[in-house]
Design a protein around this motif. Structure first.
Motif, PDB file in Angstrom:
ATOM      1  N   THR A   1       0.810  -1.214   0.000  1.00 35.05           N
ATOM      2  CA  THR A   1       0.000   0.000   0.000  1.00 35.05           C
ATOM      3  C   THR A   1       0.842   1.262   0.000  1.00 35.05           C
ATOM      4  N   ILE A   2       1.899   1.284   0.789  1.00 34.78           N
ATOM      5  CA  ILE A   2       2.676   2.512   0.993  1.00 34.78           C
ATOM      6  C   ILE A   2       3.380   2.981  -0.282  1.00 34.78           C
ATOM      7  N   ALA A   3       3.650   2.062  -1.208  1.00 35.49           N
ATOM      8  CA  ALA A   3       4.388   2.430  -2.424  1.00 35.49           C
ATOM      9  C   ALA A   3       3.584   2.193  -3.697  1.00 35.49           C
ATOM     10  N   ARG A   4       2.287   1.882  -3.555  1.00 36.82           N
ATOM     11  CA  ARG A   4       1.500   1.486  -4.736  1.00 36.82           C
ATOM     12  C   ARG A   4       1.424   2.601  -5.780  1.00 36.82           C
ATOM     13  N   GLY A   5       1.248   3.839  -5.333  1.00 35.16           N
ATOM     14  CA  GLY A   5       1.106   4.938  -6.273  1.00 35.16           C
ATOM     15  C   GLY A   5       2.327   5.120  -7.153  1.00 35.16           C
ATOM     16  N   SER A   6       3.504   5.161  -6.530  1.00 33.50           N
ATOM     17  CA  SER A   6       4.725   5.380  -7.309  1.00 33.50           C
ATOM     18  C   SER A   6       5.029   4.190  -8.207  1.00 33.50           C
TER      19      SER A   6
ATOM     20  N   PRO B   1     -11.685  10.924  -5.973  1.00 35.70           N
ATOM     21  CA  PRO B   1     -11.359  10.908  -4.543  1.00 35.70           C
ATOM     22  C   PRO B   1      -9.856  10.744  -4.335  1.00 35.70           C
ATOM     23  N   GLU B   2      -9.395  11.018  -3.136  1.00 30.58           N
ATOM     24  CA  GLU B   2      -7.988  10.777  -2.781  1.00 30.58           C
ATOM     25  C   GLU B   2      -7.843   9.346  -2.292  1.00 30.58           C
ATOM     26  N   THR B   3      -6.914   8.599  -2.883  1.00 33.19           N
ATOM     27  CA  THR B   3      -6.737   7.183  -2.533  1.00 33.19           C
ATOM     28  C   THR B   3      -5.390   6.906  -1.881  1.00 33.19           C
ATOM     29  N   LYS B   4      -4.616   7.942  -1.652  1.00 37.87           N
ATOM     30  CA  LYS B   4      -3.288   7.760  -1.060  1.00 37.87           C
ATOM     31  C   LYS B   4      -3.377   7.068   0.298  1.00 37.87           C
ATOM     32  N   GLY B   5      -2.502   6.090   0.530  1.00 40.19           N
ATOM     33  CA  GLY B   5      -2.379   5.457   1.836  1.00 40.19           C
ATOM     34  C   GLY B   5      -3.443   4.444   2.182  1.00 40.19           C
ATOM     35  N   LYS B   6      -4.280   4.064   1.219  1.00 37.01           N
ATOM     36  CA  LYS B   6      -5.355   3.095   1.484  1.00 37.01           C
ATOM     37  C   LYS B   6      -5.097   1.808   0.707  1.00 37.01           C
ATOM     38  N   SER B   7      -5.476   0.691   1.287  1.00 35.67           N
ATOM     39  CA  SER B   7      -5.354  -0.574   0.578  1.00 35.67           C
ATOM     40  C   SER B   7      -6.417  -0.622  -0.522  1.00 35.67           C
TER      41      SER B   7
END
Length: 519
Positions: A175-180, A483-489
């Motif tokens: 989860t912590i690195a999914r965006g990048s 929506p903001e999805t940062k930091g979510k599983s």
């Protein structure tokens, strides 16, 4: 008599009753300290190993996107030599350039179902094989008709590839690195574009009959590495759970997560998401008659994909030589050199997105991106319409075009793929993401196939003014529907769409998940 603080126990042995024993005791045993240090060392070692492994998987999974980027970049220059060699008309140029994006929607549609049937990673391999065949046919094509056959095959392969890579990466990433990590496909698209521009410049000195064939043939090379990658990267743990291969999924999660408790937590969430799916209802029927929550997901996913393309990014890249020619550059080699600057800008600025996407979030990057693109597109339009050809108009045109692709790379370029790979439920994710990719490729094809005709009718500058208006609308879309999805599983993100509460005011906070879970 005994020493202070020392008492006899019932067996006549001495005990340190006055010194509190346990985790708060500052008088730790030496072997305990060594054990703690060793555990910490093992934990750090596992973290490093996990990060390297996931990074490698993301890189290998993104190689298909080099093919798309290379085709976009190389065709901008190759089309000049194809026109000279095969004597094709302007309409045939538009069809040749745009057909790849239109045809790629076939691969995107089929890719979702294919990946559900044979797995995510083997779908990537299938995509590479189809593209290789298409690229080989284009390289040896003696006529426009044969060239179109190769172009169609390459388009189908690219459709498979661009749809499945973000889904796969999102499903294996912590989860912590999914965006990048999920932004990697966009990095590789940009890398491919840059390589295409460099290839144009490198082989432009060859004869018209040979140069474009060599340019297209070079695009086969990345797909060779994809074949090797298939024997290195694992299958998606979420797909494995859907196939009831839970132990295999656990093994993959142990390689991609930093501690065992997180592995079990993720596995439980995936099993719960897979278990709550309506397996009796076909996926396509569910997509065609969606629930309110799924409808919101589809609006967000397909909408952001379409806005990524109808703001004219592919037209800017495909036809950058035509744009610079309208500004006053006449020498062919200088035109191709200016396009390399566009490729460098597009590739360099995506690194900013990679660094920030998991720190500041998806939505702030989208705001910066869409507002910046609107400004630059307006600048291109005004420069080409109101300024005379000359050094100033050339400099401004290059500045605004490079600025447009830079702002694209900072936000909507990578974030659009991140969002569509993470917002849909597990059972629907591959095929719903495929729908988003269909919208993306269709808009790309329509823009690429109409750009020359529209530009002839209302000028290149007028066309860019239209792009700037569309880009301004994308700002409003981001505010209303993203929506903001940062930091979510991935499983927590699914909950965000269950209630329209999450979209009021256009922002989503971490507490939204708790709000929905409590309901």
């Amino acid at each position: 008599m005994g020493m202070a603080g020392v008492q006899e126990n019932g067996h006549g042995e001495m005990g340190l009753s006055d010194f509190p024993l346990g985790s708060k005791n500052k008088y730790k045993r030496m072997d305990s300290e060594f054990t703690d240090d060793d555990d910490q060392y093992q934990l750090e070692r596992r973290k490093k190993s996990t990060r390297k492994y996931v990074f490698g998987c993301a890189v290998f999974a993104s190689l298909n996107n080099v093919l798309l980027g290379y085709d976009v970049g190389v065709m901008s220059g190759a089309i000049l030599f194809i026109q000279q060699d095969l004597k094709i008309t302007e309409v045939q140029q538009e069809v040749l350039v745009g057909v790849l994006s239109i045809i790629s929607l076939i691969g995107s549609i089929a890719g979702g179902r294919t990946s559900d049937a044979i797995g995510r990673k083997w779908t990537m391999g299938f995509a590479a094989v189809i593209f290789q065949i298409g690229a080989a046919v284009m390289t040896i094509a003696p006529s426009f008709e044969i060239l179109m056959v190769g172009r169609i095959l390459a388009g189908v392969g690219i459709g498979f590839g661009v749809m499945i890579a973000p889904v796969y990466i999102a499903e294996i990433s912590p989860t912590i690195a999914r965006g990048s990590l999920t932004s990697f496909p966009e990095i590789f698209i940009n890398l491919g574009i840059l390589l295409g521009y460099v290839s144009n410049y490198a082989f432009s000195g060859l004869s018209a009959h040979i140069s474009w064939r060599v340019m297209l043939a070079v695009g086969i090379l990345p797909s060779v590495f994809i074949g090797v990658a298939l024997f290195i990267i694992p299958e998606s743990p979420r797909w494995l759970v859907l196939q009831n291969r839970v132990e295999e999924a656990r093994l993959v999660l142990m390689k991609t997560n930093e501690n065992d408790s997180e592995v079990e937590e993720r596995l439980a969430e995936i099993q719960q998401a897979a278990g709550t799916a309506d397996t009796d209802k076909p996926v396509w029927r569910e997509l065609l008659s969606p629930s309110p929550a799924l409808r919101r997901m589809l609006i967000t996913g397909i909408g952001i994909q379409c806005f990524q393309q109808i703001t004219g990014i592919d037209a800017t890249v495909y036809y950058s030589p035509a744009i610079f020619k309208a500004a006053g550059i006449e020498d062919e080699s200088k035109l191709l050199a200016a396009t390399v600057a566009v490729g460098v800008s597009k590739t360099a600025f995506i690194l900013i997105a990679i660094i920030l996407i998991d720190k500041v979030g998806r939505k702030p990057l989208l705001y910066v991106s869409t507002i910046g693109m609107t400004t630059c597109l307006l600048g291109v339009g005004i420069t080409l319409l109101l300024m005379k050809e000359g050094s100033i108009s050339i400099a401004l045109a290059i500045l605004f075009v490079c600025g447009n692709v830079a702002f694209f790379s900072v936000g909507i370029g990578p974030v659009c793929w991140v969002l569509t790979s993470e917002i849909f439920p597990l059972r629907l994710r591959a095929q719903a993401s495929g729908l988003g990719a269909v919208g993306n490729r269709m808009c790309s094809g329509l823009v690429a196939m109409s750009f020359l005709s529209v530009s002839r009718a209302i000028t290149v500058g007028g066309t860019f003014l239209i792009f700037s208006v569309i880009s301004a609308l994308s700002v409003a879309f981001v505010y209303k529907h993203v929506p903001e999805t940062k930091g979510k599983s991935l499983e927590q993100i699914e909950l965000l769409f269950q209630d329209e509460y999450t979209f009021q005011g256009g922002e989503v906070q971490l507490g939204d998940v708790e709000h929905l879970v409590q309901k």
